[in-house]
Scaffold this motif. Structure first.
Motif, short mmCIF file in Angstrom:
data_model
loop_
_atom_site.label_atom_id
_atom_site.label_comp_id
_atom_site.label_asym_id
_atom_site.label_seq_id
_atom_site.Cartn_x
_atom_site.Cartn_y
_atom_site.Cartn_z
N LEU A 1 0.83 -1.20 0.00
CA LEU A 1 0.00 0.00 0.00
C LEU A 1 0.86 1.25 0.00
O LEU A 1 0.60 2.21 -0.75
N PHE A 2 1.92 1.26 0.81
CA PHE A 2 2.83 2.41 0.87
C PHE A 2 3.49 2.64 -0.49
O PHE A 2 3.68 3.79 -0.91
N LEU A 3 3.83 1.55 -1.19
CA LEU A 3 4.46 1.68 -2.50
C LEU A 3 3.51 2.36 -3.49
O LEU A 3 3.90 3.26 -4.23
N LEU A 4 2.25 1.95 -3.48
CA LEU A 4 1.27 2.55 -4.38
C LEU A 4 1.05 4.02 -4.05
O LEU A 4 1.02 4.87 -4.96
N VAL A 5 0.90 4.33 -2.77
CA VAL A 5 0.72 5.72 -2.35
C VAL A 5 1.92 6.57 -2.74
O VAL A 5 1.78 7.70 -3.22
N MET A 6 3.12 6.01 -2.57
CA MET A 6 4.35 6.73 -2.92
C MET A 6 4.38 7.06 -4.41
O MET A 6 4.75 8.18 -4.82
N ILE A 7 3.97 6.11 -5.25
CA ILE A 7 3.96 6.33 -6.70
C ILE A 7 2.95 7.41 -7.08
O ILE A 7 3.21 8.27 -7.92
N LEU A 8 1.78 7.37 -6.43
CA LEU A 8 0.74 8.35 -6.74
C LEU A 8 1.15 9.76 -6.27
O LEU A 8 0.87 10.75 -6.95
N ILE A 9 1.81 9.85 -5.13
CA ILE A 9 2.30 11.15 -4.66
C ILE A 9 3.38 11.67 -5.60
O ILE A 9 3.42 12.85 -5.94
N GLY A 10 4.25 10.76 -6.05
CA GLY A 10 5.29 11.13 -7.01
C GLY A 10 4.69 11.67 -8.29
O GLY A 10 5.27 12.55 -8.94
N ASN A 11 3.52 11.15 -8.67
CA ASN A 11 2.83 11.62 -9.87
C ASN A 11 2.42 13.09 -9.73
O ASN A 11 2.45 13.86 -10.70
N PHE A 12 2.03 13.50 -8.51
CA PHE A 12 1.67 14.91 -8.27
C PHE A 12 2.92 15.80 -8.23
O PHE A 12 2.80 17.02 -8.38
N ARG A 13 4.08 15.18 -8.04
CA ARG A 13 5.34 15.94 -8.04
C ARG A 13 6.05 15.77 -9.38
O ARG A 13 7.27 15.80 -9.45
N SER A 14 5.27 15.63 -10.43
CA SER A 14 5.82 15.31 -11.75
C SER A 14 6.70 16.43 -12.31
O SER A 14 6.40 17.63 -12.16
N ASN A 15 7.78 16.02 -12.97
CA ASN A 15 8.67 16.93 -13.66
C ASN A 15 8.50 16.85 -15.17
O ASN A 15 9.24 17.49 -15.92
N TYR A 16 7.52 16.04 -15.61
CA TYR A 16 7.32 15.84 -17.04
C TYR A 16 6.78 17.13 -17.66
O TYR A 16 5.81 17.70 -17.16
N PRO A 17 7.38 17.61 -18.74
CA PRO A 17 6.92 18.86 -19.35
C PRO A 17 5.46 18.78 -19.80
O PRO A 17 5.02 17.77 -20.35
N ASP A 18 4.72 19.83 -19.54
CA ASP A 18 3.34 19.98 -20.02
C ASP A 18 2.36 19.01 -19.37
O ASP A 18 1.23 18.86 -19.86
N GLN A 19 2.72 18.33 -18.29
CA GLN A 19 1.75 17.48 -17.60
C GLN A 19 0.85 18.37 -16.75
O GLN A 19 1.30 19.00 -15.81
N THR A 20 -0.42 18.41 -17.08
CA THR A 20 -1.36 19.30 -16.40
C THR A 20 -1.87 18.68 -15.11
O THR A 20 -1.85 17.46 -14.94
N ILE A 21 -2.37 19.52 -14.22
CA ILE A 21 -2.91 19.03 -12.96
C ILE A 21 -4.19 18.23 -13.21
O ILE A 21 -4.48 17.26 -12.50
#
Length: 456
Positions: free
Chosen positions: A59-79
């Motif tokens: 569960l922690f791994l999944l949450v960590m990945i989803l939080i990382g998605n909100f901290r995205s550095n990918y260009p033009d990735q919108t909220i």
């Protein structure tokens, strides 16, 4: 069951990526929500929470990945895109977990039943759709490769007398991402067919093996062919010994030691007389297909310890840190070469989620491996299958990024398989505890027997 299979297939096809229609874009989310609602009605929320509580690291791994998605550095990735992807992922994974639990607890499905119906069938359909689109000449995604990369002959097929350039299938974003997905399915199919020899799914595992191998030959991904074959060969030799039980809990060492293994072992292969038959050139082995150069740059970054390394830079952390600019020239024949990953799961985890992420990922692999070892003699077939999948995941992860949204369909496969293993072994534990009945004895009888034994 058909609802679950359809939900997985639609998720794999990623139909929301090929249309601007709001109706089409909501289809995967709507299906996942429907599936979740259907199986939630059949589930007890307390038992679900207890199941999750016993396996917190996943569960922690999944949450960590989803939080990382909100901290995205990918260009033009919108909220908006980030929120949509997070919701769809949570709905899909929740629905799959409830469905797996229902079929294991209520319908008595084994891991092999779940893997055959929820993994082999949907993924084989996905491969066949890709085949059909390629044969029809349909192009749905812009190629991530220049003509210099695409117009290269498939090495293994050339030895079969077939002159065909490497194929990028319409529903894949790249050769390697697609190859590792197929390689994992190839591993599962081969183990079911050759090692476990399950008669119920013999035809399915054979067809899935043929489809996977054919696709890998066209992609010309040799490693994704070799690893499943070598894993099956190893399991065939040692499945009846205690050796596998002993080494399984130590599999997680490969998360960290994998790159070192490649550094030391691969260059030695250049001296084998037949090696030219399976490589494109001599430099491919000498530099690990340029991966050694990339990893050296990564090591330099993490030798210079920074506070951000504790939690990482977020999704596409290699780009956000600026480090990938140093290896962008290596990918000059690819589009957006500066966005290319380190081609290693360990370094990707460090860039995106930091040392904390590495600890959580290692715990997931360790806990899974430990359960495999614990239930080996009780549930040997499940243990063999899980050992094969985890082994492929770790070995392929040495040279590819197998974490998070870099390869969405592998992301689904990884959690789908671990959910299956987790639910099955949790059910085994529950049954063993339920069936345990302590022997009731009379205290006076016990005392008398002890006294007689002492006198004698």
């Amino acid at each position: 069951m058909a609802l679950v299979i359809l939900t997985i297939v639609i998720a794999l096809l990623q139909i929301n990526s090929y249309s601007d229609s709001s109706v089409i874009k909501t289809v995967p989310i709507a299906l996942s929500a429907l599936c979740l609602y259907y199986y939630a009605l059949k589930s007890n929320i307390n038992t679900i929470l207890a199941l999750i509580g016993q396996n917190k690291s996943l569960l922690f791994l999944l949450v960590m990945i989803l939080i990382g998605n909100f901290r995205s550095n990918y260009p033009d990735q919108t909220i908006g895109f980030t929120i949509s992807r997070t919701i769809s992922t949570l709905l899909l994974f929740s629905a799959l977990l409830l469905a797996i639990r229902y079929y294991v607890y209520k319908r008595g499905f084994s891991v092999i039943d779940i893997v055959a119906n929820f993994i082999l069938i949907p993924y084989t359909i996905y491969f066949l759709v890709n085949f059909a689109l390629w044969i029809s000449g349909v192009t749905l995604k812009e190629s991530v490769m220049t003509e210099e990369v695409v117009n290269k002959e498939a090495v293994l097929l050339s030895y079969l007398g077939l002159t065909i350039n490497r194929v990028q299938f319409p529903l894949s974003t790249g050769l390697n991402n697609y190859a590792v997905i197929i390689g994992a399915i190839f591993s599962i199919s081969l183990i079911l067919l050759i090692i476990i020899q399950d008669k119920k799914y013999k035809l399915l595992s054979f067809f899935s093996s043929v489809t996977s191998l054919s696709t890998l030959l066209l992609i010309d991904s040799r490693v994704a062919i070799y690893f499943p074959i070598l894993i099956c060969f190893f399991l065939k030799l040692s499945k009846n010994s205690n050796f596998l039980v002993k080494i399984t809990p130590r599999l997680f060492y490969l998360v960290i030691l994998g790159p070192l293994f490649l550094y030391l072992f691969v260059p030695l292969l250049a001296y084998l007389p037949f090696i030219d038959m399976i490589t494109r050139n001599s430099e491919e082995l000498a530099t690990g297909n340029s991966r050694f150069l990339i990893w050296s740059i990564c090591l330099t970054e993490f030798f210079n310890i920074k506070p951000i390394h504790l939690v990482g830079y977020g999704y596409f952390g290699h780009y956000g840190s600026g480090v990938s600019l140093e290896w962008a020239d290596i990918f000059s024949t690819w589009i957006d070469g500066d966005l290319k990953t380190s081609h290693n799961t360990l370094f990707t985890i460090l860039f995106d989620y930091g040392y904390l992420g590495l600890i959580i990922y290692s715990l997931v692999i360790y806990n899974t491996s430990k359960r495999i070892s614990k239930f080996w003699n009780i549930n040997t077939k499940t243990s063999l299958l899980t050992f094969g999948f985890i082994s492929f995941n770790l070995f392929a992860g040495i040279t590819e990024t197998l974490i998070g949204f870099y390869s969405p369909n592998y992301f689904i496969l990884f959690f789908l398989f671990l959910f299956t293993e987790m639910v099955s072994n949790s059910h085994k534990t529950t049954l063993s505890q339920t069936n345990y009945k302590p022997v009731r004895t009379n205290p006076l009888s016990t005392a008398y027997s002890t006294l007689v034994t002492t006198i004698n």
